[in-house]
Design an enzyme around this catalytic site. Structure first.
Site, PDB file in Angstrom:
ATOM      1  N   ASP A 113      39.075  29.520  41.837  1.00 25.16           N
ATOM      2  CA  ASP A 113      37.773  29.142  41.266  1.00 25.16           C
ATOM      3  C   ASP A 113      36.655  29.270  42.300  1.00 25.16           C
ATOM      4  OD1 ASP A 113      36.249  28.273  39.098  1.00 25.16           O
ATOM      5  OD2 ASP A 113      36.338  26.182  39.746  1.00 25.16           O
ATOM      6  N   GLY A 114      35.430  29.399  41.780  1.00 21.62           N
ATOM      7  CA  GLY A 114      34.242  29.418  42.649  1.00 21.62           C
ATOM      8  C   GLY A 114      33.643  30.801  42.838  1.00 21.62           C
ATOM      9  N   GLY A 174      31.849  32.726  40.717  1.00 19.07           N
ATOM     10  CA  GLY A 174      30.492  32.869  40.191  1.00 19.07           C
ATOM     11  C   GLY A 174      29.480  32.187  41.093  1.00 19.07           C
ATOM     12  N   HIS A 233      33.759  37.891  41.167  1.00 22.81           N
ATOM     13  CA  HIS A 233      35.115  38.249  40.703  1.00 22.81           C
ATOM     14  C   HIS A 233      35.631  39.447  41.493  1.00 22.81           C
ATOM     15  CE1 HIS A 233      34.419  35.349  37.673  1.00 22.81           C
ATOM     16  NE2 HIS A 233      33.625  36.088  36.924  1.00 22.81           N
ATOM     17  N   ARG A 277      32.692  32.506  27.754  1.00 26.87           N
ATOM     18  CA  ARG A 277      31.691  33.085  28.657  1.00 26.87           C
ATOM     19  C   ARG A 277      30.941  34.237  27.981  1.00 26.87           C
ATOM     20  NH1 ARG A 277      34.070  32.392  34.749  1.00 26.87           N
ATOM     21  NH2 ARG A 277      34.695  30.234  34.435  1.00 26.87           N
ATOM     22  N   LEU A 303      59.197  37.513  46.202  1.00 30.65           N
ATOM     23  CA  LEU A 303      58.208  36.550  45.705  1.00 30.65           C
ATOM     24  C   LEU A 303      58.010  36.820  44.222  1.00 30.65           C
ATOM     25  CD1 LEU A 303      55.854  34.434  46.199  1.00 30.65           C
ATOM     26  CD2 LEU A 303      54.361  36.413  46.480  1.00 30.65           C
ATOM     27  N   ARG A 363      43.373  24.182  44.137  1.00 32.02           N
ATOM     28  CA  ARG A 363      42.184  24.661  43.429  1.00 32.02           C
ATOM     29  C   ARG A 363      41.101  24.923  44.458  1.00 32.02           C
ATOM     30  NH1 ARG A 363      39.747  23.390  37.655  1.00 32.02           N
ATOM     31  NH2 ARG A 363      37.898  24.703  37.764  1.00 32.02           N
TER      32      ARG A 363
HETATM   33  C1  IPE Z   1      39.682  27.737  35.520  1.00 27.61           C
HETATM   34  O1  IPE Z   1      38.408  27.782  36.012  1.00 27.61           O
HETATM   35  C2  IPE Z   1      40.118  29.091  35.033  1.00 27.61           C
HETATM   36  C3  IPE Z   1      40.372  30.099  36.055  1.00 27.61           C
HETATM   37  C4  IPE Z   1      40.232  29.964  37.341  1.00 27.61           C
HETATM   38  C5  IPE Z   1      40.858  31.350  35.539  1.00 27.61           C
HETATM   39  P1  IPE Z   1      37.116  27.520  35.127  1.00 27.61           P
HETATM   40  O2  IPE Z   1      35.950  27.802  35.989  1.00 27.61           O
HETATM   41  O3  IPE Z   1      37.188  28.264  33.844  1.00 27.61           O
HETATM   42  O4  IPE Z   1      37.223  25.967  34.792  1.00 27.61           O
HETATM   43  P2  IPE Z   1      36.099  24.905  34.433  1.00 27.61           P
HETATM   44  O5  IPE Z   1      35.329  25.445  33.267  1.00 27.61           O
HETATM   45  O6  IPE Z   1      35.226  24.736  35.632  1.00 27.61           O
HETATM   46  O7  IPE Z   1      36.846  23.642  34.120  1.00 27.61           O
HETATM   47  C1  IPE Z   2      36.982  31.664  38.658  1.00 28.74           C
HETATM   48  O1  IPE Z   2      35.677  31.641  39.134  1.00 28.74           O
HETATM   49  C2  IPE Z   2      37.333  32.960  38.000  1.00 28.74           C
HETATM   50  C3  IPE Z   2      37.560  32.860  36.562  1.00 28.74           C
HETATM   51  C4  IPE Z   2      37.400  31.807  35.808  1.00 28.74           C
HETATM   52  C5  IPE Z   2      38.019  34.058  35.923  1.00 28.74           C
HETATM   53  P1  IPE Z   2      34.506  31.211  38.188  1.00 28.74           P
HETATM   54  O2  IPE Z   2      34.023  32.417  37.446  1.00 28.74           O
HETATM   55  O3  IPE Z   2      34.878  30.068  37.324  1.00 28.74           O
HETATM   56  O4  IPE Z   2      33.404  30.785  39.235  1.00 28.74           O
HETATM   57  P2  IPE Z   2      32.541  29.448  39.221  1.00 28.74           P
HETATM   58  O5  IPE Z   2      33.484  28.312  39.108  1.00 28.74           O
HETATM   59  O6  IPE Z   2      31.619  29.562  38.038  1.00 28.74           O
HETATM   60  O7  IPE Z   2      31.805  29.480  40.528  1.00 28.74           O
HETATM   61 MG    MG Z   3      34.866  28.066  37.605  1.00 27.91          MG
END
Ligand code: IPE
Ligand code: IPE
Ligand code: MG
Length: 255
Positions: free
Chosen positions: A28-29, A31, A45, A79, A139, A196
């Site tokens: 995550d993170g 974006g 991404h 999204r 793995l 996470r």
């Molecule tokens: C979880 O992250 C899904 C993935 C990393 C693929 P999200 O960014 O979608 O989760 P929320 O919306 O912050 O809970």
């Molecule tokens: C996780 O990063 C990737 C996916 C959910 C596919 P995000 O796209 O959720 O990035 P943030 O959490 O918005 O920064």
């Molecule tokens: Mg996210």
């Protein structure tokens, strides 16, 4: 970008006792990482591909046997159409680009998720990668794509209900094992460590059944900046924990 393969020698893996057997990662993170640099979310991404390959290399170096990553959730369809299309196309392209490298590393690729809505081209690439790497067991790398923990449990329940209706299963005979055997990967062990990245502290519908007794590590580092050394640090912090699984040890002798 070329990833230094496992054992490339650039970053020597520490010796760690008690490496978790199954590590799961909510990547995550992306974006927020991109937006904070004035870039569109999709660039985050894109930057995650190198992080993923480096993390897999680090898992191999340290002896993790099962690695499950969250690539696209059943809720991520909410999204924008542009971001969803990017994520679909990108998953397909990463698989195509990286499957031979992962195969050479001895990695077995497995898909966990639901078919409906998922792009056919993504399913096709997942199946090609699964087939190509089917005999690899250094793995087990599980990619959760169009995955939801509740969807997985609901799918198992639907199967169980069908078996009860046709008479091959009796309600009285339903145990935890009956449910586990109907999950996407019945033979995969429970998660030991759930990581996470990106700073949020929630599970977001990932591996709800398999994480019943997982340890959690919430790392503020955004996924594009994650890699083998971050993984080793998260694993090192895991090894110091006392896991009790509901049991207890009296460390003071009765008076
Ligand atoms: C979880 O992250 C899904 C993935 C990393 C693929 P999200 O960014 O979608 O989760 P929320 O919306 O912050 O809970
Ligand atoms: C996780 O990063 C990737 C996916 C959910 C596919 P995000 O796209 O959720 O990035 P943030 O959490 O918005 O920064
Ligand atoms: Mg996210």
């Amino acid at each position: 970008m070329i990833t230094p393969p496992p054992g490339a020698g650039k970053n020597l893996a520490p010796k760690i006792d008690g490496v978790p057997n199954h590590v799961a990662i909510i990547m995550d993170g992306n974006g927020r990482w991109a937006n904070s640099r004035g870039l569109p979310r999709t660039e985050g991404h894109r930057a995650g591909e190198y992080a993923l390959m480096d993390t897999i290399a680090g898992a191999l170096e340290i002896g993790v046997k099962h690695l499950t990553v969250y690539a696209f959730s059943t809720e991520n369809w909410k999204r924008s159409p542009k971001e969803v299309s990017f994520l679909m196309g990108y998953s397909r392209d990463v698989l195509r680009r990286r499957r031979d490298e992962l195969n050479e590393w001895g990695v077995g690729i497995h898909w966990w998720g639901r078919r409906p809505r998922l792009w056919k081209s993504v399913i096709d690439e997942l199946e090609v990668a699964q087939e190509l790497t089917a005999s690899n067991s250094k793995l087990h790398f599980n990619m959760a794509v169009n995955y939801g923990g509740r969807a997985e449990i609901a799918d198992a329940m639907r199967q169980i209900a069908g078996e009860v209706a046709e008479g091959s299963l009796k309600p009285k005979g339903i145990t935890e094992d009956t449910v586990r055997r109907r999950l996407y990967a019945p033979d995969s062990p429970d998660v030991d460590l759930l990581i996470r990245t990106g700073g949020e502290q929630r599970i977001s519908n990932f591996l709800l059944w398999q994480c019943a007794y997982a340890e959690f590590a919430f790392n503020p580092v955004p996924w594009p900046e994650y890699g083998r050394e971050e993984l080793w640090n998260d694993i090192l912090s895991f090894t110091g924990r006392e896991r009790r699984f509901g049991g207890a040890i009296d460390k003071v002798a009765p008076q």
